[in-house]
Structure formats: structure tokens, C-alpha cells
Design a protein around this motif. Structure first.
Motif, PDB file in Angstrom:
ATOM      1  N   PRO B 269       6.383 -18.143 -64.006  1.00 38.81           N
ATOM      2  CA  PRO B 269       7.529 -17.973 -64.902  1.00 38.81           C
ATOM      3  C   PRO B 269       8.794 -18.585 -64.301  1.00 38.81           C
ATOM      4  CG  PRO B 269       6.499 -15.865 -64.374  1.00 38.81           C
ATOM      5  CD  PRO B 269       5.909 -16.868 -63.470  1.00 38.81           C
ATOM      6  N   LEU B 270       9.682 -19.030 -65.169  1.00 37.35           N
ATOM      7  CA  LEU B 270      10.932 -19.635 -64.696  1.00 37.35           C
ATOM      8  C   LEU B 270      11.699 -18.668 -63.808  1.00 37.35           C
ATOM      9  CD1 LEU B 270      12.984 -21.903 -64.703  1.00 37.35           C
ATOM     10  CD2 LEU B 270      13.906 -21.017 -66.821  1.00 37.35           C
ATOM     11  N   ILE B 271      11.588 -17.393 -64.117  1.00 35.47           N
ATOM     12  CA  ILE B 271      12.407 -16.423 -63.388  1.00 35.47           C
ATOM     13  C   ILE B 271      12.032 -16.406 -61.905  1.00 35.47           C
ATOM     14  CG2 ILE B 271      11.021 -14.341 -63.708  1.00 35.47           C
ATOM     15  CD1 ILE B 271      13.555 -12.966 -64.522  1.00 35.47           C
TER      16      ILE B 271
ATOM     17  N   ILE C 144      14.801  -9.123 -76.141  1.00 35.93           N
ATOM     18  CA  ILE C 144      14.336  -7.951 -75.400  1.00 35.93           C
ATOM     19  C   ILE C 144      15.474  -6.937 -75.275  1.00 35.93           C
ATOM     20  CG2 ILE C 144      13.541  -7.158 -73.149  1.00 35.93           C
ATOM     21  CD1 ILE C 144      11.979  -9.713 -72.890  1.00 35.93           C
ATOM     22  N   LEU C 145      16.662  -7.444 -74.921  1.00 35.82           N
ATOM     23  CA  LEU C 145      17.802  -6.538 -74.765  1.00 35.82           C
ATOM     24  C   LEU C 145      18.146  -5.864 -76.086  1.00 35.82           C
ATOM     25  CD1 LEU C 145      20.035  -8.735 -72.447  1.00 35.82           C
ATOM     26  CD2 LEU C 145      18.810  -6.659 -71.836  1.00 35.82           C
ATOM     27  N   SER C 345       7.626 -11.224 -67.498  1.00 39.77           N
ATOM     28  CA  SER C 345       8.358 -11.009 -66.249  1.00 39.77           C
ATOM     29  C   SER C 345       9.806 -10.609 -66.513  1.00 39.77           C
ATOM     30  CB  SER C 345       8.322 -12.271 -65.392  1.00 39.77           C
ATOM     31  OG  SER C 345       8.893 -13.344 -66.083  1.00 39.77           O
ATOM     32  N   LEU C 346      10.249 -10.693 -67.778  1.00 39.97           N
ATOM     33  CA  LEU C 346      11.609 -10.253 -68.093  1.00 39.97           C
ATOM     34  C   LEU C 346      11.692  -8.744 -68.222  1.00 39.97           C
ATOM     35  CD1 LEU C 346      12.603 -12.986 -70.625  1.00 39.97           C
ATOM     36  CD2 LEU C 346      13.281 -12.722 -68.272  1.00 39.97           C
ATOM     37  N   MET C 353       8.143  -1.258 -65.369  1.00 37.60           N
ATOM     38  CA  MET C 353       7.778  -1.581 -63.993  1.00 37.60           C
ATOM     39  C   MET C 353       6.556  -2.489 -63.946  1.00 37.60           C
ATOM     40  SD  MET C 353      10.125  -0.392 -62.387  1.00 37.60           S
ATOM     41  CE  MET C 353       9.836  -0.056 -60.692  1.00 37.60           C
ATOM     42  N   ASP C 354       6.755  -3.757 -64.234  1.00 42.08           N
ATOM     43  CA  ASP C 354       5.666  -4.718 -64.092  1.00 42.08           C
ATOM     44  C   ASP C 354       5.712  -5.262 -62.673  1.00 42.08           C
ATOM     45  OD1 ASP C 354       7.832  -6.352 -64.119  1.00 42.08           O
ATOM     46  OD2 ASP C 354       6.814  -7.952 -65.173  1.00 42.08           O
ATOM     47  N   ILE C 355       4.962  -6.310 -62.415  1.00 37.10           N
ATOM     48  CA  ILE C 355       4.882  -6.826 -61.053  1.00 37.10           C
ATOM     49  C   ILE C 355       6.238  -7.355 -60.578  1.00 37.10           C
ATOM     50  CG2 ILE C 355       3.991  -9.028 -61.930  1.00 37.10           C
ATOM     51  CD1 ILE C 355       2.901  -7.712 -58.603  1.00 37.10           C
TER      52      ILE C 355
END
Lengths: 339, 429, 404
Positions: B269-271, C144-145, C345-346, C353-355
């Protein structure tokens, strides 16, 4: 291709400028400005105002250091850092000093190789709950859902506290203060926890502050202070004694209003004179001009002024001095002697 | 047969005028029936959708209509609304410039990025509308990066001029050497330009013909999103072409380097790449080096975009008929010539819609820089504005504005891409 | 290479490395390799110097130390004394959970919206294109926000369920929708529940055999058996019969408001729902476009030909349009799944609480092991996307038009 190489040269030029290693003090002087790591936005401690100027309690410390070293409190670059980036920014030399309400802990001092130069605010983690919940003690929070602002020691303290008291809870970790408040106000959390100073600041912005109570328990010790890299003790000394100068100035009744006057006229108090550089050679010992402390105090005010202006009882945050009063008034703020 | 008219009285001798279709089969009625009530399911659907739309409108419209546009803090808004629901747009009117330019860009210099933004359209027009804009305008496009740099960052005029001169020197060397071989010309030009830049780095340019300089750190707001988007996309196109060609190459080592790079970048991912830029990159640079966060981020986003653009261009290369490659070979062109003259012009043309899609995606992804403490549009909202004493608690209005800004930009670009697809379509469907 | 007309072998000269096309590619590859190695060597030496300067090292020992923080959504047993490694695994599982849920939602929404965009109903068509355009043109981070904020604001807090005359009450008395998440009843397995499950599994096998039988009958004799109702019957009737025959061995635990929160039942947390919906709806807009493009890619002649053969509209869709459209739809669909997984991932924005939240968030913050944590994080995502790409390639190969 065109812009690539062009930006490449810009990068090379930038690198060449940053290449002049040696000591942090020399770097700062050569650069003509201090790079100071601050919070991305925490009212009272560090946040940009409507005109885009940084202000706050931590920012004041940065300004004092810049004034002491460079004689100019505006010769400063504020680098906003998050909980994740602050330590790398300091370790990699992107910033010279980190003043981001950072808790002094054993592992940060030793394992992460940083040097905490002192404590500018004694804080502790507390809880805020809506009044209608009828909770009066943190011990009654068993089974509650609790909003936490992540990226600090908060999660660990919370886990320890609930484990110690044999209660279970549901943590809701939120990245920014603003979103955490929103969850709390909507009732998605029963309680909101962060440093007690932060709780007061948050409550001050609510529509009805009186509907919320801050519970009496303080579950952790959070000594907050500025820090620098290991391995450059001279620079550490400068930041440490700048902070001490602000503290000593309050004790000696030197304020931003009268500091110039006192420095010119001289006083009967030898310690004051040493601090103001009219007697002895403290400035030379620390590698700065003799009027370093005068500049620092003139720039930001003494410790008490900083406190009152940014987080004191007359500001919307409205914190009492409490532990952060001078030792002479029953607090913990204490500067070693200037001698 | 001719006298049938006389025999039968009822035979019509005159054609009737054309009757209009029945009322239910024409005009608005027909349209409504066909579109809304053509079958039972359709009718149910119409009513359902109608109810949903009305429901949404009932919540949103009063909120919008009651909006307060003036005031200096959220409590002002609350006072003005006196308990009614309504938006507090005052935050937009007060902080609009901060949303666009960040909180540190000197307010008296706002005209400079604005001018750069407007000139961007002039510069980009000959690329986007090749048929309608004279190709002489491309000269301005080539000059634009230097003009924009000068306008946004300020400083001495000599910096961009010297940078430009480096390209001129490089191009000059290239034309001298290209007669021998393309590779020699290309690398000769590159080295000449690099040498020029390194030498000119020693010139004391500071303060000569200078306008007020602005540091990268002071750039923020929507402007930062736009800068990151345009710079990274335009930088990543040449890299993307190189990677795509490398991936198609017959040289195994080159090919594998490109494949590993592309797959690696596309796989994360970009992040995480931004975390690398912010947190890890410093460890891999010589001690004491430290350059702008914005530059580090540009490098990472460019790498990211290059990998995606490489895949789009690879698609374009693969879509070309084999005959084109064979024809180029049979003309006796070497690799560089056949690519430059035959393959790439065609392959790039068919990849333009794909590239535009990548560009839109990338532009949207620039909002992620707010996660690494940069104050782009979203960063401004989540950081300085929300945490300020006056506007703590304002939420919807700000995100509505952010969403609108992005929507207008991205929708515009994607409409362009659809228009271009129609232009480029050669089949007659 | 040796033919009669070969010129006498030229002796090797150094300039041939650059000018002779036989050798040039070797030269270029050699140069590229050397440059690459030099670059890596340079970066590595910088890393070593920097770490030495700061007195740090690269070490994965922190993974074995107690994490010290709590995680709310725990697919496997975990408490604050578990190791950072275990926290990372919890994060991995949470990432996978939200990704799978998101992909399913995106597919369903995308197919519905894609088909609806071709519907004869003007209102529906326009509404769907508004949905697609709005979601495609605004960054997922903002969505998402926004959705997280809508969740908190629009759903009632658990305290609204309290009191004599509560403002909110659970749906059908068993499902509580709150802004902390959704609480649904949890099955309690008692003795004999295994038999019910076994019967249900057997029914699934039975359905499979019945369908095969029906198809063979159709192909062999032309006799058409109904499939829908018998399938439903075979699937549920035996299991229900056994369930009641054994005296209802599966009970339900209904969530109840106790103390601060609902207790009992299964809680689907607000952060999960917000992220799941945001990713699902956002990606659904892209899937809708893929589906529409796929259906439109099947030429109208196919529909007309099928109609001319006398097929009914549903059979035209099932037997003619979809099989052809799927070939176009599936590859971009899988790459959308990949994007969705990466976008998960965001999660840090909503505190899921993901990776990235565990290993790349709190663990990184607490231990300061940035290089190690981010490296592991990237490897994890890389492994997932390579896995999905492998599936995609296998599918593409299997589906490739068999040309003679």
C-alpha cells in the motif's frame, strides 16, 4: 525526464547544505535557525493559530532555545511530528530538539538513545465521563468502552491499570484528538482518556463543558519534557539550562517585562546577575553569548508566564499550577542553582 | 376497375391526415411510463428510490439552507443557529485560504501559486488537446515546470534558469552525438547536463533577481495535493516508459530488475511507502543528510506511480499488432529508433486513457500524506483547523468542502478521459 | 552459427562490447547489475553507519516481548501480556477479516449497481450513476472518515436503550444497532448440534447431486426438472427436521444491556463496520463500472441471436451474456480486490486494529523499531498481493479463449 533531474539537483543541493556535520550547536548556528519538533496540533501545547503562527507551551520552550542560541526567537522551523514519526525525526537529525509533550520513560531514554533534558510539565493520565453516567471513580469503569488517543503511552497505562484492578474494558483507539472527541460525544465511548491536561483542554471546547466530569484518579505519571539525541551532551546542556533558566527566572521574579532592565541595571542578587550574564561567565561555559538567558526569558517569558499565557487558569484550557508550581509553593518545579 | 369509386360510396377518396399517437404513447407521458412504470418491479423500484431520495433530502436540505456563513468560532455559529439544525459554514469562509494554501504560506503571496495553477491549464492544453491547440504551444509546456517552480518556491530567478540551461546544454550535446548512436547521444547529453548543474551549483545565485522565497514546509492545503499530483504524475511517465520497456526487454537481468521493482511497488500500500519516506528513508542516506519531507514524499509517490504507469504502458505495447514491430525491424531500424519512431508514439496514444485513470487515482491518494504529519487538505482539516480552540468540533462542513474540491477536480479529469476515448475510437460502432 | 559462408572469426576487440550487437546486451546487463549492487551496497553501508552512530541495531527480539496494550477485536486469544508477535498476528487476521467482508460487499453492490445502471428505470439509472461518480471521484480516505462519523452520529448510543421507556429498542428484540457496533445473537452449541451440522453438510452434497441429475436428464431426454424449490427443500428441510427431532440443540444467546454495554451475543464493532462499509461502497463503485463495461462488451447481436433461438430473458442472461461478460469482468474485479486489501491499511483512521494499526502503529510507537516493523508490514502486504495475482494468472490461463 526534464523535471526529474532538475529536482535531483535540488536534492543534491539540499543534501550538500545538510552535510556540514560536527556538533548540533554548530549546525544550528550555520543554518541560522533551529529545527524544533512539535505536536501536529494540541491546543495549549503546540498548535498553529488562525494566522498560521505556532503557539503554545511547548512552542515557548522552542522559542526560548532559539533565542538563547541565535538571539532571535523567530529563527525557528517548526516540524510537526506524529507519535510515530517524532523519534525517527530526532534520531535522523531532521530536528534538533523535540518538544512534543513526550513522556520521559526508561526505555525511551536508554533503548531509543535519547536524552531528556528536564521536565516542563508534570502530567498524569485521567478519565473523563459524561455526568449523566453517574460514575464517580475510575474503579467503576469495569466493562466500559474507552476512547484512547493512540501514539502515546496511554494505551499501555490503560492496559496496566485495568489489569491491576482486575476489570475488563473495551479500548477504542483513535488517531486524532478531534475524532476521539466526536466518538465520545456521540456516546460511542463511555469514557475518554488521555493526559489530564489534554482532558481539560478538550472539555473546554465542548458545547456544555459542565455535563462532563474528570474523574479524580490519575492512573499514571507522565513527566513531559523536551529531549535531544544521545551523544551530543553540549547541545543537551544548552537545552537543559535554557529550560532551567526559565524556571529559575520565575523563582527570582525575573519576567519578560523586566528582564532587559534588570540585565542593564544589574541587581544585588549574585545568582540573578550570573543568570543575566552581568557577573561570571556562564554563557561562555555553555558556548553561548553572555546574554543567552536574557534573550530566552525576553522571548518567551519565564516559566510562570509561559504557563499562564498558554494553559493557565485564564486561558480556555484553565489548568491550575498544581504539581507544576514552583517548589517554594509546594510544586515540583525546581531548577538547580546557576553557579 | 376504374369505376369502383362510383360503385362503392364508402371508399375513401382522400388520405386521412396522420393521427398523433395516443396520449399515453407520446411526450412526457410516454417517457414517464417507459422510464418509471414499465413493469411492476420497475414501479416498486421507482417508489422505493423516490422515498430514499426524499428522505436524504429532508435531512440534508434544512442543514444546508440554515447554514451560517459568518462568525469567528463554532460558538458563534451555535449562537446564530439558536438550537436549530444547520451547518456552520463560517469555518469555510474564515479558513478558506488555509484549506487551499496551508497555514504557513505567506498570505500576500497567494497570487503566485494561483498564477502557477492558471498557467498549468495553458501549459497542459497542447498535450491534452493536440488537435485543437497549435503545437508551438508545446514550447510553453516545456518551460512551464521552471516557471511554476519559480512562482511557487520563489527565490532567485537564476535557479530555474540555470536548471533550464542544463537541459539546453544536454540537448546540444545530444544533437552533436546522436548521429553516432542514440545511446551515446542520450548518455552524453545526460552527463553534460549533470556536469553543468554540478558546476553551476557553485555559482552564488542567492538574492540575484530574487522574489521572496517560500520553503517547502510552508506549502500545504489543497495546493499540496495538486503539486504532489501533477509533479509525481509527470515525473512518473518517463520512468514508467523506461520500466515498461525494461519489462519487455530480452535482456534477462534488466527484465527481472524491472519486474521485481514493479511487482514490489504494486504489492504494497502507498501508506507503507509513505512511512518509509517519513520514518525509514533517513537511515539509508549518508549520515547528516537531510532533505525536505516533501521531496522524500515526491520520490516515493513517483516510484509508486511509475510502477502503475509502467503496467498501463505495457498494456499499450502489448496491444500494438506484432506487424508494427516486424515492420520496424524490416526497415532496418535499431531498437532505439524503432521504439522512438514507430512503437512508442502509437503505444502511448492508446495508453492515454489508462494513464489518466492512474493520474486520478494517484491524485486521490495524495490525501494519505496527512497520515505522516503533512498538512495537505485533509491534514489541515484533521490537524490545525480541528484542533484550534475556535473550530474544535466542526466536522461535516469541512469534509463536505474537501469532498467537493476533490470531486470537481477528479470528475473533470475523468470526463476528459472519456472524451478522449471517444476521440481516439476508430471503429464505427 | 558455423556455416560455410561464415567470415573468418574476427579476434575480439574491447570496442565490440559496445558496438557489436552480439555483446552489447551483455555489457548493458553487466553495467546495470553493477550499478544495482553499488546502489544496494551504498544504502546498506549508510544504514550500518547510521545505526552505529545512534547506537542502535536491527533486531527482531522485540517481537518476543510482551506488547503491553489491549486490542478490542481479537480473533485469537490475546491480552496485554501477549507478545508483539501475537499482536501482529491478530492484526493480520483483522486485515483479512475486513478485506474479505469488504470484497464480498463490493462485489454484491458493484453487480447490483452495474446492472442497475443499464436498467430501463430512469430514476434508478441516474441514482446509480450519481453513486458511482461520487464515490469514484472522492478519495477513499475521506470516505472512511465520513462514514465513521456518520456511524457515530446516526446510530443510537447504548445508553439510549436504557430505562423504562427507551429511545431505541433492539431490532426484532434480538439485534441491537448501536454506534459501538451491532450486537447479534450468538449460537450456543449443545449436545447433538454436531448431528445437525452433519445433516446440513450432507444436504449440500445432496443438492449438488440433484442438480447434476437434473442436468443429465435435460441433456439426455430433454425433460426439464424444476431446480429452485427442490434445492431449497433439500438444503433446509432435513436439517430443520433433525433440529426439532433432537430437541433444538442449538440455543441462542441474546445480547442484553448490562452495565455500560450490551453483553452476550456477538459484537460486530463500529470500527469494523465503518471500514467495511467504506471500503465496500467505495470499491463497489469501481466494480459497478467494470460490470457495466463487461455487459456492454458483449455485442447486442448475441442477445438477439439468443432471443431468436427462443431463449427467455433470464436464460439469455445466464447462458449467453454472463459467461461472456465474466471473462471481461473478472480480471479487473480481482485487481479491485487487491486495491481494497491495500486500502484496508487506512484502518488507523477509524481505530480498527489491523496489521498497520498493531505492528505498524502501536508496536512501532512503543518499541521505536521502525525499520523492522515497516519491513515486516511490507512483506505481509506483498505476500497477499502476490497470492492474489497468482490466483488471477491461473484464472486468466484457464479462461483464455481456446483458439485453434
Amino acid at each position: 525526464m526534464r523535471k526529474t533531474v532538475f529536482l535531483g539537483t535540488v536534492a543534491v543541493a539540499g543534501m550538500a547544505a545538510g552535510m556540514a556535520a560536527a556538533t548540533t550547536l554548530e549546525d544550528v548556528k550555520a543554518r541560522g535557525s533551529l529545527n524544533c519538533g512539535v505536536n501536529t496540533g494540541l491546543v495549549g501545547f503546540a498548535s498553529p493559530n488562525a494566522n498560521g503562527e505556532w503557539e503554545g507551551f511547548d512552542v515557548g520552550v522552542c522559542r526560548a532555545v532559539a533565542a538563547a542560541v541565535l538571539g532571535d526567537p523567530t529563527a525557528i522551523q517548526f516540524v510537526p511530528t506524529t507519535g510515530k514519526t517524532r523519534f525517527t525525526a530526532l534520531a535522523s537529525g531532521e530536528i534538533d530538539v523535540l518538544a512534543r509533550n513526550t513522556t520521559w520513560t526508561f526505555s525511551r531514554d536508554t533503548d531509543l538513545k535519547f536524552e531528556f533534558v528536564g521536565i516542563n510539565y508534570y502530567d498524569g493520565q485521567g478519565f473523563m465521563v459524561p455526568k449523566e453516567l453517574g460514575v464517580t471513580s475510575a474503579k467503576e469503569l469495569g466493562g466500559a468502552t474507552i476512547c484512547i488517543q493512540t501514539g502515546t503511552t496511554t494505551e499501555l497505562n490503560l492496559a496496566d491499570y485495568f489489569r491491576k484492578n482486575n476489570m475488563d474494558y473495551e479500548p477504542v483507539p483513535i488517531e486524532t484528538d478531534n475524532e476521539a472527541q466526536q466518538q465520545y460525544l456521540a456516546g460511542a465511548c463511555d469514557a475518554y482518556t488521555t493526559d489530564a491536561s489534554g482532558l481539560a483542554a478538550v472539555r473546554a471546547t465542548f458545547e456544555n463543558p459542565s455535563d462532563h466530569v474528570i474523574l479524580p484518579e490519575i492512573v499514571s505519571k507522565e513527566p513531559l519534557g523536551p529531549l535531544v539525541r544521545h551523544g551530543d551532551s553540549e547541545w543537551g546542556d544548552i537545552v537543559r539550562w535554557t529550560l532551567n533558566a526559565l524556571v529559575a527566572a520565575e523563582e527570582l521574579n525575573i519576567s519578560s517585562a523586566n528582564v532587559k532592565e534588570l540585565a542593564e541595571a544589574g541587581t544585588d542578587n549574585p545568582e540573578m546577575n550570573r543568570l543575566l550574564g552581568t557577573e561570571g561567565n556562564l554563557g561562555e561555559m555553555i558556548g553561548l553569548e553572555s546574554d543567552w538567558a536574557v534573550n530566552a526569558i525576553a522571548a518567551a517569558g519565564n516559566y510562570g508566564e509561559l504557563f499562564e499565557k498558554n494553559i493557565g487558569e485564564n486561558t480556555p484550557i484553565g489548568l491550575a499550577r498544581g504539581l507544576n508550581a514552583q517548589w517554594t509553593e509546594g510544586g515540583l518545579i525546581y531548577s538547580p542553582p546557576f553557579r | 376497375m376504374s369505376d369502383t369509386h362510383a360503385q362503392f360510396a364508402f371508399v375513401r377518396s382522400k388520405m386521412l391526415p396522420e393521427a398523433p399517437p395516443p396520449a399515453s404513447e407520446r411526450g412526457a407521458a410516454k417517457w414517464v411510463r417507459q422510464n418509471f412504470f414499465s413493469s411492476t418491479i420497475n414501479t416498486v423500484m421507482t417508489i422505493f428510490v423516490f422515498v430514499v431520495v426524499i428522505q436524504i433530502a429532508l435531512t440534508v436540505v434544512p442543514w444546508l439552507a440554515n447554514g451560517v456563513w459568518s462568525g469567528s468560532s463554532l460558538s458563534d455559529c451555535r449562537e446564530a443557529l439558536a438550537g436549530e439544525t444547520g451547518a456552520c459554514f463560517a469555518v469555510l469562509s474564515e479558513r478558506w485560504n488555509q484549506l487551499l494554501f496551508g497555514f504557513q504560506y505567506p498570505s500576500e503571496l497567494y497570487w503566485r501559486p494561483l498564477a502557477a495553477f492558471l498557467l498549468l491549464f495553458v501549459a497542459i492544453a497542447p498535450v491534452l488537446f493536440q488537435k485543437y491547440v497549435p503545437s508551438k504551444m508545446l514550447i510553453f509546456t516545456a518551460l512551464y515546470p521552471f516557471i511554476a517552480f519559480f512562482l511557487i518556491w520563489g527565490g532567485s530567478l537564476l535557479t530555474p534558469v540555470l536548471a533550464l540551461a542544463g537541459f539546453v546544454v544536454g540537448y546540444f550535446v545530444y544533437t552533436k552525438l546522436v548521429a553516432q548512436s542514440f545511446a551515446l547521444g542520450f548518455f552524453g547529453g545526460l552527463f553534460a547536463a549533470l556536469a553543468f548543474w554540478i558546476l553551476s551549483g557553485y555559482l552564488p545565485v542567492e538574492g540575484i533577481l530574487a522574489i521572496e522565497p517560500v520553503e517547502s514546509r510552508e506549502i500545504g492545503g489543497f495546493m499540496l495535493n495538486l503539486i504532489l499530483g501533477t509533479v509525481c504524475v509527470s515525473l512518473s511517465i518517463p520512468f514508467g516508459i523506461a520500466l515498461a520497456l525494461g519489462r519487455q526487454s530480452s535482456m534477462p537481468i534488466i527484465k527481472w530488475i524491472c519486474v521485481v521493482f514493479i511487482e514490489f511497488i504494486r504489492g504494497v500500500p502507498l501508506i507503507t511507502l509513505l512511512f518509509v519516506a517519513n520514518v525509514v528513508l533517513a537511515y539509508f542516506l549518508p549520515p547528516g543528510t537531510n532533505f525536505d519531507l516533501i521531496l522524500r514524499v515526491i520520490i516515493m509517490i513517483t516510484m509508486f506511480a511509475s510502477a502503475y504507469i509502467a503496467e498501463v504502458i505495457r498494456g499499450g505495447l502489448a496491444a500494438l499488432p506484432r506487424g508494427q514491430y516486424e515492420a520496424a525491424n524490416s526497415l532496418g531500424l535499431d531498437y532505439a529508433q524503432s521504439m522512438r519512431l514507430i512503437i512508442l508514439p502509437q503505444a502511448l496514444k492508446i495508453s492515454i486513457p489508462g494513464i489518466v485513470n492512474v493520474a486520478v487515482g494517484l491524485f486521490k491518494d495524495t490525501t494519505l500524506v496527512s497520515v505522516i504529519s503533512m498538512f495537505d487538505l485533509v491534514g489541515m482539516i484533521r490537524g490545525p483547523i480541528s484542533s484550534s480552540q475556535e473550530w474544535n468540533g466542526v466536522y461535516w462542513e469541512l469534509f463536505l468542502a474537501a469532498g467537493l474540491l476533490f470531486f470537481v477536480t477528479c470528475y473533470g479529469i475523468s470526463q476528459y478521459s472519456q472524451w478522449l476515448e471517444r476521440e481516439l475510437r476508430t471503429d464505427h460502432r | 552459427m558455423t556455416t560455410l559462408s561464415d567470415p573468418p572469426r574476427e579476434s575480439f576487440r574491447l570496442s565490440m562490447l559496445l558496438n557489436d550487437t552480439r555483446y552489447r546486451s551483455y555489457t548493458l546487463q553487466f553495467i546495470a547489475l553493477v550499478l544495482l549492487l553499488l546502489l544496494f551496497g551504498y544504502l546498506a553501508s549508510n544504514l550500518v553507519t547510521n545505526l552505529a552512530d545512534q547506537g542502535q541495531n536491527i533486531s527482531y527480539k522485540f517481537l518476543g516481548e510482551p506488547a503491553g496494550y489491549d486490542i478490542n477485536q481479537r480473533p485469537i486469544p490475546y491480552d496485554s501480556q501477549s507478545t508483539h508477535m501475537r499482536a501482529a498476528i491478530v492484526g493480520v487476521l483483522n486485515t483479512l477479516i475486513v478485506s474479505v467482508l469488504g470484497c464480498i460487499t463490493a462485489t454484491i453492490l458493484g453487480v447490483l449497481a452495474g446492472v442497475a445502471r443499464l436498467s430501463p428505470n430512469w430514476l434508478l439509472r441516474k441514482l446509480m450513476s450519481v453513486y458511482v461518480e461520487i464515490f469514484r471521484n472522492i478519495p477513499v480516505f475521506i470516505w472512511i472518515l465520513i462514514i465513521f462519523a456518520i456511524m457515530a452520529a446516526a446510530m443510537p448510543a447504548p445508553r439510549a436503550f436504557r430505562g423504562e421507556d427507551p429511545e431505541a429498542s433492539p431490532l426484532f428484540g434480538i439485534i441491537a444497532l448501536t454506534n459501538r457496533g451491532v450486537y447479534i445473537p450468538k449460537p450456543i452449541l449443545e449436545n447433538g448440534s454436531g448431528i445437525v451440522f452433519a445433516v446440513f453438510l450432507l444436504s449440500i452434497v445432496g443438492v449438488f447431486f440433484y442438480r447434476r441429475y437434473a442436468r443429465n436428464l435435460l441433456f439426455n431426454t430433454g425433460k426439464l426438472l424444476p431446480t429452485f424449490w427442490p434445492t431449497l427443500g433439500i438444503l433446509f428441510l432435513p436439517a430443520l427436521l433433525v433440529y426439532f427431532a433432537l430437541g433444538m440443540p442449538i440455543g441462542w444467546e441474546i445480547p442484553e444491556l448490562k452495565g455500560f454495554n450490551f453483553q452476550g451475543g456477538v459484537q460486530i464493532r463500529g470500527s469494523l463496520i465503518a471500514l467495511w462499509l467504506a471500503l465496500g461502497i467505495y470499491t463497489g463503485a469501481f466494480v459497478a463500472e467494470n460490470v457495466r463495461a463487461g455487459i456492454q462488451a458483449v455485442s447486442a447481436g448475441q442477445t438477439e441471436a439468443a432471443a431468436a433461438l427462443g431463449l427467455r430473458p433470464r436464460r439469455i442472461m445466464n447462458l449467453v451474456i454472463l459467461p461472456q461478460a465474466l471473462r471481461v469482468i473478472i480480471p479487473p474485479l480481482i485487481s479491485q480486490y487487491l486495491n481494497l486489501t491495500k486500502n484496508s491499511s487506512l484502518a488507523i483512521a477509524v481505530g480498527y486494529m489491523d496489521i498497520t494499526g498493531t505492528l505498524g502503529g502501536i508496536t512501532l510507537n512503543q518499541t521505536g523499531r521502525a525499520i523492522e516493523a515497516i519491513l515486516l508490514l511490507m512483506l505481509f502486504y506483498l505476500a497477499i498481493s502476490l497470492g492474489i495475482s497468482a490466483i488471477m494468472n491461473a484464472y486468466n490461463n484457464a479462461m483464455k479463449l481456446k483458439e485453434r
